[in-house]
Design a protein around this motif. Sequence first.
Motif, PDB file in Angstrom:
ATOM      1  N   THR A 142     -74.398 -25.330  26.567  1.00 32.97           N
ATOM      2  CA  THR A 142     -75.624 -25.012  27.299  1.00 32.97           C
ATOM      3  C   THR A 142     -76.686 -24.370  26.410  1.00 32.97           C
ATOM      4  N   LYS A 143     -76.307 -24.021  25.176  1.00 34.32           N
ATOM      5  CA  LYS A 143     -77.236 -23.419  24.224  1.00 34.32           C
ATOM      6  C   LYS A 143     -77.073 -24.102  22.874  1.00 34.32           C
ATOM      7  N   ASP A 144     -78.100 -23.994  22.038  1.00 41.40           N
ATOM      8  CA  ASP A 144     -78.036 -24.584  20.706  1.00 41.40           C
ATOM      9  C   ASP A 144     -76.831 -24.046  19.929  1.00 41.40           C
ATOM     10  N   VAL A 145     -76.286 -24.906  19.078  1.00 43.08           N
ATOM     11  CA  VAL A 145     -75.162 -24.531  18.216  1.00 43.08           C
ATOM     12  C   VAL A 145     -75.716 -24.268  16.823  1.00 43.08           C
ATOM     13  N   GLU A 146     -75.565 -23.051  16.355  1.00 41.40           N
ATOM     14  CA  GLU A 146     -76.163 -22.673  15.082  1.00 41.40           C
ATOM     15  C   GLU A 146     -75.434 -23.316  13.899  1.00 41.40           C
ATOM     16  N   LYS A 147     -76.100 -23.320  12.780  1.00 37.14           N
ATOM     17  CA  LYS A 147     -75.591 -23.926  11.556  1.00 37.14           C
ATOM     18  C   LYS A 147     -74.227 -23.349  11.177  1.00 37.14           C
ATOM     19  N   GLU A 148     -73.281 -24.250  10.889  1.00 40.32           N
ATOM     20  CA  GLU A 148     -71.965 -23.903  10.342  1.00 40.32           C
ATOM     21  C   GLU A 148     -71.153 -22.982  11.254  1.00 40.32           C
ATOM     22  N   THR A 149     -71.378 -23.090  12.563  1.00 33.49           N
ATOM     23  CA  THR A 149     -70.572 -22.318  13.507  1.00 33.49           C
ATOM     24  C   THR A 149     -69.773 -23.256  14.406  1.00 33.49           C
ATOM     25  N   ILE A 150     -68.655 -22.742  14.934  1.00 33.61           N
ATOM     26  CA  ILE A 150     -67.827 -23.474  15.888  1.00 33.61           C
ATOM     27  C   ILE A 150     -67.983 -22.818  17.249  1.00 33.61           C
ATOM     28  N   VAL A 151     -68.238 -23.638  18.280  1.00 31.93           N
ATOM     29  CA  VAL A 151     -68.328 -23.117  19.641  1.00 31.93           C
ATOM     30  C   VAL A 151     -67.220 -23.726  20.489  1.00 31.93           C
ATOM     31  N   LEU A 152     -66.806 -22.967  21.512  1.00 27.70           N
ATOM     32  CA  LEU A 152     -65.683 -23.370  22.354  1.00 27.70           C
ATOM     33  C   LEU A 152     -65.889 -22.832  23.758  1.00 27.70           C
ATOM     34  N   GLY A 153     -65.520 -23.623  24.768  1.00 27.57           N
ATOM     35  CA  GLY A 153     -65.455 -23.122  26.129  1.00 27.57           C
ATOM     36  C   GLY A 153     -66.523 -23.670  27.044  1.00 27.57           C
ATOM     37  N   SER A 154     -66.516 -23.151  28.286  1.00 30.74           N
ATOM     38  CA  SER A 154     -67.480 -23.558  29.307  1.00 30.74           C
ATOM     39  C   SER A 154     -67.987 -22.310  30.028  1.00 30.74           C
ATOM     40  N   PRO A 155     -69.187 -21.844  29.706  1.00 29.08           N
ATOM     41  CA  PRO A 155     -70.092 -22.389  28.687  1.00 29.08           C
ATOM     42  C   PRO A 155     -69.583 -22.080  27.280  1.00 29.08           C
ATOM     43  N   ALA A 156     -69.976 -22.911  26.324  1.00 31.72           N
ATOM     44  CA  ALA A 156     -69.492 -22.760  24.954  1.00 31.72           C
ATOM     45  C   ALA A 156     -70.060 -21.498  24.310  1.00 31.72           C
ATOM     46  N   ARG A 157     -69.177 -20.791  23.590  1.00 29.37           N
ATOM     47  CA  ARG A 157     -69.570 -19.585  22.852  1.00 29.37           C
ATOM     48  C   ARG A 157     -69.031 -19.675  21.427  1.00 29.37           C
ATOM     49  N   VAL A 158     -69.697 -18.982  20.524  1.00 27.15           N
ATOM     50  CA  VAL A 158     -69.274 -18.993  19.121  1.00 27.15           C
ATOM     51  C   VAL A 158     -67.914 -18.318  18.992  1.00 27.15           C
ATOM     52  N   ILE A 159     -66.999 -18.988  18.274  1.00 32.43           N
ATOM     53  CA  ILE A 159     -65.696 -18.370  18.023  1.00 32.43           C
ATOM     54  C   ILE A 159     -65.498 -18.026  16.551  1.00 32.43           C
ATOM     55  N   ARG A 160     -66.107 -18.790  15.652  1.00 32.19           N
ATOM     56  CA  ARG A 160     -65.985 -18.468  14.229  1.00 32.19           C
ATOM     57  C   ARG A 160     -66.869 -19.403  13.418  1.00 32.19           C
ATOM     58  N   ARG A 161     -66.877 -19.183  12.117  1.00 32.73           N
ATOM     59  CA  ARG A 161     -67.597 -20.051  11.196  1.00 32.73           C
ATOM     60  C   ARG A 161     -66.767 -21.294  10.884  1.00 32.73           C
ATOM     61  N   VAL A 162     -67.442 -22.366  10.519  1.00 28.10           N
ATOM     62  CA  VAL A 162     -66.753 -23.563  10.042  1.00 28.10           C
ATOM     63  C   VAL A 162     -66.150 -23.256   8.669  1.00 28.10           C
ATOM     64  N   PRO A 163     -64.878 -23.569   8.448  1.00 31.75           N
ATOM     65  CA  PRO A 163     -64.281 -23.320   7.126  1.00 31.75           C
ATOM     66  C   PRO A 163     -65.043 -24.044   6.020  1.00 31.75           C
ATOM     67  N   ASP A 164     -65.124 -23.409   4.866  1.00 29.94           N
ATOM     68  CA  ASP A 164     -65.840 -24.014   3.738  1.00 29.94           C
ATOM     69  C   ASP A 164     -65.304 -25.399   3.406  1.00 29.94           C
ATOM     70  N   SER A 165     -63.996 -25.585   3.573  1.00 27.14           N
ATOM     71  CA  SER A 165     -63.384 -26.873   3.219  1.00 27.14           C
ATOM     72  C   SER A 165     -63.863 -28.011   4.107  1.00 27.14           C
ATOM     73  N   GLN A 166     -64.442 -27.668   5.291  1.00 30.95           N
ATOM     74  CA  GLN A 166     -64.907 -28.695   6.216  1.00 30.95           C
ATOM     75  C   GLN A 166     -66.414 -28.934   6.155  1.00 30.95           C
ATOM     76  N   LEU A 167     -67.132 -28.162   5.370  1.00 32.41           N
ATOM     77  CA  LEU A 167     -68.576 -28.356   5.270  1.00 32.41           C
ATOM     78  C   LEU A 167     -68.884 -29.684   4.591  1.00 32.41           C
ATOM     79  N   LEU A 168     -69.950 -30.309   5.039  1.00 38.53           N
ATOM     80  CA  LEU A 168     -70.314 -31.629   4.522  1.00 38.53           C
ATOM     81  C   LEU A 168     -70.496 -31.612   3.009  1.00 38.53           C
ATOM     82  N   LYS A 169     -71.070 -30.554   2.480  1.00 37.59           N
ATOM     83  CA  LYS A 169     -71.340 -30.491   1.038  1.00 37.59           C
ATOM     84  C   LYS A 169     -70.060 -30.464   0.212  1.00 37.59           C
ATOM     85  N   ASN A 170     -68.939 -30.146   0.847  1.00 39.77           N
ATOM     86  CA  ASN A 170     -67.673 -30.055   0.120  1.00 39.77           C
ATOM     87  C   ASN A 170     -66.776 -31.276   0.315  1.00 39.77           C
ATOM     88  N   GLN A 171     -67.312 -32.300   0.947  1.00 43.73           N
ATOM     89  CA  GLN A 171     -66.492 -33.495   1.186  1.00 43.73           C
ATOM     90  C   GLN A 171     -66.551 -34.443  -0.004  1.00 43.73           C
TER      91      GLN A 171
END
Length: 235
Positions: free
Chosen positions: A206-235
Amino acid sequence: MTITKGNNVVIGSNVEFGSNISIGNNVVIHSNTIISDNVIIMDNAVIGKIPTRAKSSILPKVKELPGCIIGSGVTVGTSSIIYVNAIINKNVFVADLATIRERVLIGENTIVGRGVAVENDCEIGDYCKLETNSYITAYSKLENHVFIAPGVITSNDNYMGRDKKRYNHFKGITVKSGGRIGANATILPGITVFEDGAVAAGSVVTKDVEKETIVLGSPARVIRRVPDSQLLKNQ
């Protein structure tokens, strides 16, 4: 120019073909379509379909649109429908039963999975993956390297079909480069998933998802940062 055709193929006027084209059985290619080199069109596909309008539709009458363009190396799966004025860039794979509406741009090397629907006036970037039965609502934009899991639903009408105010407020979603949306998530109108943002499966956003964050739930809330190993720049 080499074209192999199955049975009962219907080709409209002013269709342009490149070389090494394979067309299956019962395929319909509408007028003014451009088919580039090394394209495979499987059985029962429809290319360049003219959109129709329900009598009760709020949308304006359909004007004459330019032809559909199919880029080189594209595969169009069985019973898929690609509408007029869609542009499918090179090496895109459109799986069986997918629908791509008018005024849609699909970037290079993108996969449009089985049963996916991309509604009108959308822009999909390069190297995206739209998985089985996901729904991309009209007026949406997905940048490059976006991942949409099976069963994802996006929406563009906060008024749910009521109130004339909605006519001026239709707005699809935006997913910035590297954004990912998990299976069966629902994204409400006008939401932006910023770069490398991730939506967990089954979430209602229901709200924007900020850069490099993971959201979960209904409504979705931030739970943690995306691990560095999963960032696009590291693929």
